[in-house]
Design a protein around this motif. Sequence first.
Motif, PDB file in Angstrom:
ATOM      1  N   THR A 397       0.801  -1.219   0.000  1.00  0.00           N
ATOM      2  CA  THR A 397       0.000   0.000   0.000  1.00  0.00           C
ATOM      3  C   THR A 397       0.835   1.271   0.000  1.00  0.00           C
ATOM      4  O   THR A 397       0.379   2.312  -0.462  1.00  0.00           O
ATOM      5  CB  THR A 397      -0.894   0.061   1.256  1.00  0.00           C
ATOM      6  OG1 THR A 397      -0.063   0.216   2.415  1.00  0.00           O
ATOM      7  CG2 THR A 397      -1.733  -1.190   1.398  1.00  0.00           C
ATOM      8  N   GLN A 398       2.051   1.211   0.534  1.00  0.00           N
ATOM      9  CA  GLN A 398       2.774   2.432   0.859  1.00  0.00           C
ATOM     10  C   GLN A 398       3.511   3.028  -0.341  1.00  0.00           C
ATOM     11  O   GLN A 398       4.070   2.305  -1.157  1.00  0.00           O
ATOM     12  CB  GLN A 398       3.777   2.167   1.982  1.00  0.00           C
ATOM     13  CG  GLN A 398       3.134   2.103   3.355  1.00  0.00           C
ATOM     14  CD  GLN A 398       2.699   3.467   3.848  1.00  0.00           C
ATOM     15  OE1 GLN A 398       3.469   4.400   3.862  1.00  0.00           O
ATOM     16  NE2 GLN A 398       1.449   3.573   4.271  1.00  0.00           N
ATOM     17  N   GLY A 399       3.532   4.376  -0.376  1.00  0.00           N
ATOM     18  CA  GLY A 399       4.238   5.060  -1.444  1.00  0.00           C
ATOM     19  C   GLY A 399       4.994   6.300  -1.033  1.00  0.00           C
ATOM     20  O   GLY A 399       5.870   6.757  -1.750  1.00  0.00           O
ATOM     21  N   GLY A 676      -1.376   4.579   0.623  1.00  0.00           N
ATOM     22  CA  GLY A 676      -1.354   3.686   1.771  1.00  0.00           C
ATOM     23  C   GLY A 676      -1.606   4.356   3.097  1.00  0.00           C
ATOM     24  O   GLY A 676      -1.493   3.719   4.145  1.00  0.00           O
ATOM     25  N   MET A 677      -1.967   5.622   3.112  1.00  0.00           N
ATOM     26  CA  MET A 677      -2.103   6.348   4.376  1.00  0.00           C
ATOM     27  C   MET A 677      -3.419   6.079   5.084  1.00  0.00           C
ATOM     28  O   MET A 677      -3.511   6.161   6.302  1.00  0.00           O
ATOM     29  CB  MET A 677      -1.958   7.850   4.122  1.00  0.00           C
ATOM     30  CG  MET A 677      -0.549   8.274   3.755  1.00  0.00           C
ATOM     31  SD  MET A 677       0.616   8.159   5.128  1.00  0.00           S
ATOM     32  CE  MET A 677       0.194   9.633   6.055  1.00  0.00           C
ATOM     33  N   VAL A 678      -4.475   5.770   4.337  1.00  0.00           N
ATOM     34  CA  VAL A 678      -5.796   5.569   4.931  1.00  0.00           C
ATOM     35  C   VAL A 678      -6.592   4.678   3.980  1.00  0.00           C
ATOM     36  O   VAL A 678      -6.395   4.735   2.765  1.00  0.00           O
ATOM     37  CB  VAL A 678      -6.496   6.929   5.156  1.00  0.00           C
ATOM     38  CG1 VAL A 678      -6.792   7.617   3.848  1.00  0.00           C
ATOM     39  CG2 VAL A 678      -7.744   6.785   5.994  1.00  0.00           C
ATOM     40  N   PRO A 679      -7.468   3.800   4.505  1.00  0.00           N
ATOM     41  CA  PRO A 679      -8.212   2.905   3.612  1.00  0.00           C
ATOM     42  C   PRO A 679      -9.191   3.656   2.708  1.00  0.00           C
ATOM     43  O   PRO A 679      -9.900   4.551   3.150  1.00  0.00           O
ATOM     44  CB  PRO A 679      -8.976   1.996   4.590  1.00  0.00           C
ATOM     45  CG  PRO A 679      -8.259   2.103   5.885  1.00  0.00           C
ATOM     46  CD  PRO A 679      -7.705   3.495   5.926  1.00  0.00           C
ATOM     47  N   LEU A 680      -9.201   3.274   1.449  1.00  0.00           N
ATOM     48  CA  LEU A 680     -10.172   3.781   0.474  1.00  0.00           C
ATOM     49  C   LEU A 680     -10.084   2.889  -0.751  1.00  0.00           C
ATOM     50  O   LEU A 680      -9.004   2.419  -1.108  1.00  0.00           O
ATOM     51  CB  LEU A 680      -9.875   5.228   0.086  1.00  0.00           C
ATOM     52  CG  LEU A 680     -10.910   5.880  -0.850  1.00  0.00           C
ATOM     53  CD1 LEU A 680     -12.183   6.220  -0.084  1.00  0.00           C
ATOM     54  CD2 LEU A 680     -10.354   7.135  -1.522  1.00  0.00           C
TER      55      LEU A 680
END
Length: 837
Positions: A397-399, A676-680
């Motif tokens: 998820t992270q970028g 990747g900071m918050v679900p969506l």
Amino acid sequence: MLPVTATLLRHRLRHLRHRIRFYSTAVSPSPPPPHSFHLPLNHPTYLIWAANTSLGKTLVSTGIAASFLLQQPTSLPAGKLLYLKPVQTGFPSDSDSRFVYSKLDSLSLRRRIPLSISNSVLRSSLPAAESMQLNVEVSNSGMCDLNFREEKMVTGAPELLCKTLYAWEAAISPHLASERENATVEDSVVLRMIEKCLTEEMGSEKSDLLCLVETAGGVASPGPSGTLQCDLYRPFRLPGILVGDGRLGGISGTIAAYESLKLRGYDIAAVVFEDHGLVNEVPLTSYLRNKVPVLVLPPIPKDPSDDLIEWFLESDSVFKDLKERMVLAYLARLERLNGMAKQAGEIFWWPFTQHKLVHEEGVTVIDSRCGENFSIFKASDNSSLTQQFDACASWWTQGPDPAFQAELAREMGYTAARFGHVMFPENVYEPALKCAELLLEGVGKGWASRVYFSDNGSTAIEIALKMAFRKFCVDHDFCEATEEEKHIEVKVLALRGSYHGDTLGAMEAQAASPYTGFLQQPWYTGRGLFLDPPTVFLSNGAWNLSLPECFSEIPPEEYGTFTTRDEIFDKSRDTSILATIYSAHVSKHLQEYSGVRQSTHVGALIIEPVIHGAGGMHMVDPLFQRVLVNECRNRKIPVIFDEVFTGFWRLGVETTTELLSCTPDIACFAKLLTAGMVPLAVTLATDAVFDSFSGDSKLKALLHGHSYSAHAMGCATAAKAIEWFKDPETNHNITSQRTLKELWDEELVQQISYHSAVQRVVVLGTLFALELKADASNSGYASLYAKSLLEMLREDGIFTRPLGNVIYLMCGPCTSPEICRRLLTKLYKRLGEFNRR
């Protein structure tokens, strides 16, 4: 009688070391890699911040030092305080470390307590060195090695070590001074020097050592490179003391400084400021809700000739209180960190984890994240924080790099404060609208016209299946049938090895696998026509096409190997004999599900474009997937692209439609959508799909939704991420062709593909994956074959989690190729050691 803090510090540290004694017999990890930081936590270390310049940071540092070192009775074992001033301007006429040195000298004489003191200046600009009349050599950076030292040593006495790490002559902001004096220092160099100084002094087992690192100017004052100091020191995430402002307007400035630090993930143990008679502590205490103590110092004498000794004596009780709070906060943090692994094992139920195989010492305790690095607590390493590169990209998820992380945090904070959560049906608000517009202008450009919001990839897939099946029924006139006739069985066309999520409907759309077995899903039937896909991989320096058994009659000369990866995606392959064979194969399997008289129909095609992630990081032949899309289009079977993993630059392009050279009817995105900071999650669809739900009755609408649909904070974060990743000004990896530059060193990739321990390699965009050679008993998702390699990589500062005997390294769209090269270098070295075991 011992002072409470000294006694408490000794006994609690002894207790904590006893609790973690089983770690001491473990094999010590190798030194951290050159680009990661390693900080001991066996003694308290604090950053001294200020809401603005000239508020008395150095006075507070001096007061803490005096309270810590000049305590009664003098029969206590000698303590040590390390005072670091990383950045000093106005030098040598203004030297904060010299101030602390001289005031502690005077205070020790006044209290008649012997004290060993020293003051060092390690590096300075040439003008600063010349002001000290020192003959030095200038390095390439323009800085001079001074190694200047003054000291007064008393055997067996408490010890004060003051160090100025970098100094400039001009009494201006460090970024201006470094530029003006042609003596620049990179952020990483400053951090490395701090790490070196802390490590050298904190290696001792003495329990009464305190370290203070004093910043320059205010919280958001620039450092030597221009980076704000609140960002400069963020990789360490040291707890802090904030020196506030007791003057008129100081409440606002102090709160702003506090919020700036909290927004970046710092812990503040206390706020302290000078009393100006305005009672600023009352509103500050109220604002902080009594969670952070606010301490008030007596007014500071304004007479320049006052040596401040009486003021320090008058302030002694405040500094003692402050010191005790610092020690207690440190002990509480250390105890919490030491207990987290055990507590987690007792109350967590981790996903995809066999808990019987997890031991307490194998649990990774993550203190924080800065950009792409975890800060990991290691009790076995004398209680320390070590950085590890998150090569799982926190499960894909992270970028963000550190700068982008801070930017997203600000955006999320603003949006949460503005909206909280807003219900979505029949409403519009700016973050959701902007996000939808950017999606249609970006990943949906040229085909999509509608955006459906949800909260995770699996639910986005469920929504896509509902959309596709309705569109299929409309196109094939099933919606017009009588109620008695509306009982058809609908399947999907999908590929073996694909993975579309964990919810029950998404599981039904994928072939049998370890994720769908009887122990996981007793009612799994697999509602699909599942085809074995041809795959592509790198081995021994060449890209190979591997065909499943169903294509065994095709002679190798018809498909062969590829010289470059680009050839695999070349559209000219559409006219090849292999394309005709693929088309006939797919058509043959679809034929039995065609016709209105059939009771079972293929109502959707769903694919993970190009890469099967959870299925083992296999690259599917793009020609085969393109043929699948064309065959389904010819039969009016809606096409779903599952880009939850592969979308938003994961594979080097914003959307995999650019790699496959074809578009879907429906596509799902999540993970990197918000960096990747918050679900969506979102499901994009064409007008034709949307129109199939149009009608006079609400019962014909898409009756699906989530409480947090189009969550404002998620939408705002996604909008920022979409813009940031594709802008060359913020993402330096973007090329003129709007793709990512090659992140993985081609020569190293080739070397690894030749390695005797490696079966295959897949490399594309931000992904590098390899499969270790293993026999049948050591391969597959349940394999523990890679465990020793995993442990070695973590020792090297690379956090990764394998898929059985498949190891992957994953970075973000903004990761520098140099970081990727370091990762591959360490992996290649460890492969050699793994192969010898």
